[in-house]
Design a protein around this motif. Structure first.
Motif, PDB file in Angstrom:
ATOM      1  N   UNK A 276      34.411  44.897  41.082  1.00 15.80           N
ATOM      2  CA  UNK A 276      35.984  44.731  40.572  1.00 15.80           C
ATOM      3  C   UNK A 276      36.227  45.813  39.380  1.00 15.80           C
ATOM      4  N   UNK A 277      35.176  46.462  38.840  1.00 19.39           N
ATOM      5  CA  UNK A 277      35.368  47.396  37.986  1.00 19.39           C
ATOM      6  C   UNK A 277      35.950  48.644  38.696  1.00 19.39           C
ATOM      7  N   UNK A 278      35.339  48.814  39.986  1.00 19.97           N
ATOM      8  CA  UNK A 278      35.662  49.897  40.640  1.00 19.97           C
ATOM      9  C   UNK A 278      36.813  49.759  41.589  1.00 19.97           C
ATOM     10  N   UNK A 279      37.177  48.662  41.826  1.00 25.36           N
ATOM     11  CA  UNK A 279      38.518  48.107  42.579  1.00 25.36           C
ATOM     12  C   UNK A 279      39.205  47.348  41.984  1.00 25.36           C
ATOM     13  N   UNK A 280      39.891  47.643  40.735  1.00 24.94           N
ATOM     14  CA  UNK A 280      40.694  46.575  39.754  1.00 24.94           C
ATOM     15  C   UNK A 280      41.835  45.875  40.738  1.00 24.94           C
ATOM     16  N   UNK A 281      42.248  46.399  41.842  1.00 21.36           N
ATOM     17  CA  UNK A 281      43.218  45.696  42.473  1.00 21.36           C
ATOM     18  C   UNK A 281      42.763  44.291  43.199  1.00 21.36           C
ATOM     19  N   UNK A 282      41.365  44.448  43.417  1.00 25.70           N
ATOM     20  CA  UNK A 282      40.876  43.093  44.013  1.00 25.70           C
ATOM     21  C   UNK A 282      40.680  42.052  42.959  1.00 25.70           C
ATOM     22  N   UNK A 283      40.953  42.070  41.884  1.00 26.51           N
ATOM     23  CA  UNK A 283      40.693  41.131  40.759  1.00 26.51           C
ATOM     24  C   UNK A 283      41.648  39.685  41.103  1.00 26.51           C
ATOM     25  N   UNK A 284      42.771  40.040  41.665  1.00 30.95           N
ATOM     26  CA  UNK A 284      43.521  38.830  42.183  1.00 30.95           C
ATOM     27  C   UNK A 284      42.883  37.896  43.035  1.00 30.95           C
ATOM     28  N   UNK A 285      41.835  38.648  43.909  1.00 30.79           N
ATOM     29  CA  UNK A 285      41.360  37.632  44.875  1.00 30.79           C
ATOM     30  C   UNK A 285      39.967  37.049  43.992  1.00 30.79           C
ATOM     31  N   UNK A 286      39.288  37.796  42.947  1.00 31.11           N
ATOM     32  CA  UNK A 286      38.581  36.962  42.379  1.00 31.11           C
ATOM     33  C   UNK A 286      39.101  35.767  41.448  1.00 31.11           C
ATOM     34  N   UNK A 287      40.409  36.215  41.070  1.00 32.33           N
ATOM     35  CA  UNK A 287      40.977  34.979  40.334  1.00 32.33           C
ATOM     36  C   UNK A 287      41.215  33.689  41.143  1.00 32.33           C
ATOM     37  N   UNK A 288      41.435  34.012  42.505  1.00 39.43           N
ATOM     38  CA  UNK A 288      41.641  32.617  43.222  1.00 39.43           C
ATOM     39  C   UNK A 288      40.401  31.948  43.469  1.00 39.43           C
ATOM     40  N   UNK A 289      39.117  32.948  43.798  1.00 37.51           N
ATOM     41  CA  UNK A 289      37.759  32.318  43.760  1.00 37.51           C
ATOM     42  C   UNK A 289      37.556  31.322  42.682  1.00 37.51           C
ATOM     43  N   UNK A 290      37.861  31.923  41.200  1.00 40.24           N
ATOM     44  CA  UNK A 290      37.616  31.223  39.871  1.00 40.24           C
ATOM     45  C   UNK A 290      38.422  29.921  39.867  1.00 40.24           C
ATOM     46  N   UNK A 291      39.520  30.052  40.519  1.00 41.19           N
ATOM     47  CA  UNK A 291      40.422  28.767  40.377  1.00 41.19           C
ATOM     48  C   UNK A 291      39.773  27.578  41.702  1.00 41.19           C
ATOM     49  N   UNK A 292      39.344  28.188  42.579  1.00 36.93           N
ATOM     50  CA  UNK A 292      38.825  27.446  43.334  1.00 36.93           C
ATOM     51  C   UNK A 292      37.446  26.518  42.662  1.00 36.93           C
ATOM     52  N   UNK A 293      36.705  27.521  41.877  1.00 39.66           N
ATOM     53  CA  UNK A 293      35.621  26.847  41.242  1.00 39.66           C
ATOM     54  C   UNK A 293      35.780  26.047  40.139  1.00 39.66           C
ATOM     55  N   UNK A 294      36.791  26.321  39.511  1.00 43.01           N
ATOM     56  CA  UNK A 294      37.302  25.239  38.332  1.00 43.01           C
ATOM     57  C   UNK A 294      37.788  23.850  38.893  1.00 43.01           C
ATOM     58  N   UNK A 295      38.627  24.051  40.135  1.00 38.89           N
ATOM     59  CA  UNK A 295      39.127  22.807  40.804  1.00 38.89           C
ATOM     60  C   UNK A 295      37.747  22.000  41.355  1.00 38.89           C
ATOM     61  N   UNK A 296      36.804  22.850  41.752  1.00 38.12           N
ATOM     62  CA  UNK A 296      35.632  22.118  42.344  1.00 38.12           C
ATOM     63  C   UNK A 296      34.950  21.396  41.117  1.00 38.12           C
TER      64      UNK A 296
END
Length: 320
Positions: free
Chosen positions: A292-312
């Motif tokens: 994500x540090x090399x590809x900051x635009x992909x942080x939106x995908x990681x944020x979706x994954x972490x929202x899934x983690x919180x819901x789980x």
């Protein structure tokens, strides 16, 4: 055009030198051991094949002749038919064989181990550990992986081993190797912010890596290195016993879930992960903070994954 002067040449040379040093720092070089590189494997092989050095005998010192001491006569016996008469004495000549050479030094048991032997040994020894402290002590004395001898420190884990979620990355970097804990550099700072966004911190999460030693120059671990270290991280997961496992990046995801998909295809999905006792937990694949540090635009995908983690996590807490 202004003519080139000595000061301009010195400035350019200094800039070139700084660029050269920056390149090596980015490549993971953090210590200068000598003025030129050495191929240690070639040196060990040359030492094995080189003939032993011949030693010249020391010059003999002449001493005045001395009278030999009187000898007692040896008991005589009659020779049997067909047998030669016995000799009075027998002089043993010194051996002319070269002295044995010391075998070349290797990286503990790692260099001499055949493929698969070190991994089988790691699996058998890891299965005997009953606590995380025992497992860490075992890793500190384990010599089956060559990375142990090039790294500064063992990077075992950080955080709370009683936490409900466990994050597993690939391997330590330079900062982690220096400090001895996982995710201590820029990627670790980003991971802390990502966890904080869903109400987690290092007191409510457990963090580790598939490989607990830093590969030289921050290179990727080889498949053999991963296979040797895999039994240890699997036993670590069993002993920590989290509700949810989070695989950070492709190497951790492929090692722990068995998928062959790239991380951009594998991320955002839960995979079944079976513990040693037969119990099954869920493993979430997501992007590594270093990516994500090399590809900051992909942080939106990681944020979706972490929202899934919180819901789980909220769902598993509600189901208790």
């Amino acid at each position: 055009m202004e003519p080139m002067t000595a000061s301009h040449a010195d400035t350019d040379a200094r800039a070139d030198l700084m660029s050269y040093l920056d390149f090596h720092v980015e490549a993971g070089v953090d210590a200068a051991l000598d003025e030129r590189p050495h191929d240690r494997f070639a040196e060990a092989e040359a030492a094995t094949l080189a003939p032993a050095p011949r030693t010249e005998p020391a010059p003999r010192r002449e001493s005045p002749p001395r009278e030999p001491p009187p000898r007692e006569p040896l008991p005589q016996r009659d020779p049997a038919p067909g047998e030669d008469a016995p000799l009075e004495f027998r002089r043993e000549l010194p051996s002319r064989d070269p002295p044995p050479r010391e075998p070349p030094r290797t990286y503990g048991n790692a260099a001499g181990a055949k493929p698969g032997e070190a991994a089988d040994d790691a699996r058998a020894r890891a299965a005997q550990m009953t606590t995380l402290a025992e497992l860490e002590a075992l890793l500190r004395g384990f010599e089956g992986c060559g990375l142990r001898f090039t790294a500064k420190n063992l990077v075992f884990a950080d955080g709370n081993p009683q936490a409900r979620v466990m994050f597993v990355g690939e391997a330590p970097g330079a900062d982690e190797d220096r400090i001895g804990k996982p995710f201590m550099g820029r990627s670790g700072q980003l991971l802390d912010r990502m966890m904080a966004a869903i109400g987690l911190d290092r007191s409510s999460a457990y963090i580790s890596n598939v490989v607990p030693w830093r590969p030289p120059g921050n290179r990727n671990p080889t498949p053999q290195e991963i296979s040797i270290c895999r039994p240890f991280v699997e036993r670590q997961i069993e002993l920590a016993d989290p509700d949810i496992l989070v695989c950070l990046g492709a190497p951790a995801t492929q090692t722990l879930t068995g998928t062959k998909d790239g991380i951009l295809k594998a991320r955002g999905r839960f995979y079944p992960y079976r513990l040693g006792d037969g119990r099954e937990i869920r493993a979430l694949a997501t992007l590594h903070p270093a990516y994500l540090l090399r590809q900051p635009v992909q942080k939106r995908l990681a944020w979706r994954d972490f929202r899934m983690l919180k819901a789980a996590l909220d769902g598993s807490a509600a189901g208790r």
